[in-house]
Design an enzyme around this catalytic site. Sequence first.
Site, short mmCIF file in Angstrom:
data_model
loop_
_atom_site.label_atom_id
_atom_site.label_comp_id
_atom_site.label_asym_id
_atom_site.label_seq_id
_atom_site.Cartn_x
_atom_site.Cartn_y
_atom_site.Cartn_z
N GLN A 88 0.83 -1.20 0.00
CA GLN A 88 0.00 0.00 0.00
C GLN A 88 0.87 1.26 0.00
O GLN A 88 0.35 2.36 -0.15
CB GLN A 88 -0.89 0.01 1.25
CG GLN A 88 -1.86 -1.15 1.32
CD GLN A 88 -2.54 -1.21 2.68
OE1 GLN A 88 -1.99 -1.70 3.66
NE2 GLN A 88 -3.76 -0.70 2.74
N ASP A 91 6.32 4.46 -1.52
CA ASP A 91 7.78 4.57 -1.59
C ASP A 91 8.36 3.40 -2.37
O ASP A 91 7.64 2.46 -2.72
CB ASP A 91 8.39 4.65 -0.18
CG ASP A 91 8.09 3.40 0.66
OD1 ASP A 91 8.48 2.29 0.25
OD2 ASP A 91 7.47 3.53 1.74
N HIS A 106 -1.34 1.26 -4.64
CA HIS A 106 -1.72 2.67 -4.50
C HIS A 106 -0.82 3.60 -5.31
O HIS A 106 -0.79 4.80 -5.06
CB HIS A 106 -1.70 3.08 -3.03
CG HIS A 106 -2.80 2.44 -2.22
ND1 HIS A 106 -2.75 2.30 -0.85
CD2 HIS A 106 -3.96 1.88 -2.62
CE1 HIS A 106 -3.85 1.70 -0.43
NE2 HIS A 106 -4.59 1.43 -1.48
N CYS A 114 -0.69 11.39 -16.64
CA CYS A 114 -1.43 12.44 -17.33
C CYS A 114 -2.92 12.25 -17.07
O CYS A 114 -3.49 11.22 -17.41
CB CYS A 114 -1.16 12.39 -18.83
SG CYS A 114 -2.11 13.63 -19.77
N CYS A 133 2.35 16.64 -20.59
CA CYS A 133 2.45 15.20 -20.80
C CYS A 133 3.36 14.93 -22.00
O CYS A 133 3.17 15.53 -23.07
CB CYS A 133 1.06 14.61 -21.05
SG CYS A 133 1.07 12.89 -21.64
N GLY A 172 2.56 -4.51 8.99
CA GLY A 172 2.56 -3.06 9.18
C GLY A 172 1.37 -2.33 8.62
O GLY A 172 1.51 -1.22 8.12
N THR A 173 0.19 -2.94 8.73
CA THR A 173 -1.00 -2.26 8.21
C THR A 173 -2.10 -2.28 9.26
O THR A 173 -2.24 -3.24 10.02
CB THR A 173 -1.48 -2.90 6.90
OG1 THR A 173 -2.65 -2.22 6.43
CG2 THR A 173 -1.76 -4.38 7.06
N ASN A 198 2.68 -7.15 12.99
CA ASN A 198 2.30 -5.74 13.13
C ASN A 198 2.81 -5.20 14.46
O ASN A 198 3.08 -5.96 15.40
CB ASN A 198 0.78 -5.60 13.06
CG ASN A 198 0.32 -4.24 12.60
OD1 ASN A 198 0.92 -3.65 11.69
ND2 ASN A 198 -0.73 -3.72 13.20
N GLU A 200 1.20 -3.61 16.66
CA GLU A 200 0.17 -3.90 17.66
C GLU A 200 -1.01 -4.55 16.97
O GLU A 200 -1.02 -4.69 15.74
CB GLU A 200 -0.26 -2.61 18.37
CG GLU A 200 -0.75 -1.54 17.41
CD GLU A 200 -0.89 -0.18 18.07
OE1 GLU A 200 -0.42 -0.03 19.22
OE2 GLU A 200 -1.47 0.72 17.44
#
Length: 229
Positions: A88, A91, A106, A114, A133, A172-173, A198, A200
Amino acid sequence: MAKIVILTGAGISAESGIRTFRAEDGLWEEHRVEDVATPEGFAADPDLVHRFYNARRAAVTAAEPNAAHCALADLEADGRHEVLVVTQNVDDLHERGGSRHVIHMHGTLNGALCAACGHRWPAPAVMHRTDSCPSCGVPATRPDIVWFGEMPYRMEEIWTALRAADLFVSIGTSGNVYPAAGFVQDAVRAGVETLELNLERSSGTRWFDTARHGPATEIVPAWVREMLA
């Protein structure tokens, strides 16, 4: 060869200095999400949106992959498992950490899109509203990021891989943002083993067969070491 589909979220990049998507106050890097991560926000103030993503792009360029990114690359490189990372995150730390099979559902800060013709090309370090573009020439350049209200990329490919997997791992989500938040339920229905790694408990922890909680740079490498033992 076991097929492993790994979903990663902001938590895997947090220890590289990339701030998580949205703080408890609803802001993203001191901006309202509606202003910088929606088509409406871009239409209202494209200069603000470009400045925002230019700053995010610079921050990611300065960041380095952490032990969790590198561990997933080691798992893929070992060759005993077929590994697909679905992230997601916008980076490129998975790729710089060594992973080769990555889907950015994402979009990515490294991409330009464009809005007029749909052409995509590598983003420069700094983008402007007036950029043309390279395909159609229209000055309708935007970041190649999936904003709220838009459909994530390559969803059919992701669903197919998920349902054919032997193991689904979520790292990590928060489990709050759909459609990714529904991946574990779909995996369960398909009889796929599930694991949450994760910081938590997430909103979907109860759906996972197994859950381990702690910093990504500790629990992800530990899990990979077990897989490679």
